[in-house]
Motif scaffolding. Structure first.
Motif: not given
Length: 269
Positions: A48-61
């Protein structure tokens, strides 16, 4: 009146063994409970947490890339470097401007894919797969910490650039860390896969899927891709290929799932 001395309780060997066993069972139960809590927290963190972090970071990028492209001058290089000069196109000529033919006679911008290679770990393109509702950055390299664990698709360094002659090959996580390729097995022939760069927009069409092969089946990344493990899965002539790879089955890295596509359209941004 004489008072009686208090009785002294004397435990026998059997009682002592029972008490020791009870203490051991209680200690084991506490250890098991603690271990269960720790494992549960690890699962929550991983899934859950790694997915949330990675998805938010990917969207920002993705948003940052698009802002830079919109603000850049026409002809800006997607790789952050200058063009490397004329290069052989699909018909054997030099890429010197205008358009050239891609797979199936599709017009393709001349000079596509000729930029200097991006720095390792740097995001320089966006992968979009409409069937999966996916839009993630593409970065150079397939390292876990520097690329894949950020929720990015990683470009195999020795494969072709986007839109280039040969095999443009990408890897991505299927589980955890954004899991961009979680549902890669849902792609079907004819589905579109789009790659956006600062210079051009490339549209590939899915041709075929190799549901399972060994991690050592490196020929799936060849310029003309094929499976050395499953000879029935192969292409036979040069072209503009796309390869997407991920682990399979889900929550395992025992095998690899491979999706192949070919370039169908390309246009300048």
């Amino acid at each position: 009146m004489r008072q009686r001395a208090p009785a002294v309780l004397v435990r026998g060997p059997r009682a002592r063994r029972r008490a020791a066993l009870a203490r051991a069972l209680w200690g084991g139960a506490e250890a098991a409970l603690t271990l269960g809590v720790v494992l549960s927290l690890l699962v929550v963190h991983q899934l859950w947490w790694t997915n949330r972090q990675a998805r938010e970071g990917a969207r920002r990028e993705v948003a940052a890339l698009e802002r830079r492209w919109d603000a850049a001058e026409p002809g800006a290089s997607s790789g952050g470097g200058s063009a490397t000069g004329p290069r052989a196109g699909p018909e054997g000529g030099a890429d010197g401007g205008g358009t050239s033919r891609a797979e199936g006679g599709t017009e393709r911008p001349r000079g596509a894919g000729r930029s200097a290679a991006p720095a390792p770990g740097r995001a320089y393109a966006v992968l979009r797969i409409p069937r999966l509702g996916l839009a993630v950055p593409i970065a150079e390299g397939v390292g876990r910490r520097g690329v894949l664990n950020k929720g990015y698709a990683g470009h195999y360094p020795r494969s072709a650039p986007p839109g280039g002659v040969g095999n443009f090959a990408l890897a991505g996580h299927r589980n955890a860390h954004g899991e961009p390729f979680r549902h890669l097995d849902r792609l079907r022939p004819g589905d579109t896969v789009r790659v956006d760069t600062a210079e051009a927009r490339y549209t590939y069409a899915v041709e075929r899927t190799l549901p399972r092969t060994s991690p050592g089946d490196g020929t799936v990344l060849a310029a003309v891709p094929y499976s050395s493990t499953h000879p029935g899965h192969r292409f036979t002539r040069p072209g503009h290929y796309l390869t997407l790879t991920t682990c399979t089955p889900a929550f395992s890295s025992r095998y690899r799932l491979v999706v192949w596509g070919t370039l169908r359209a390309a246009a300048p941004r």
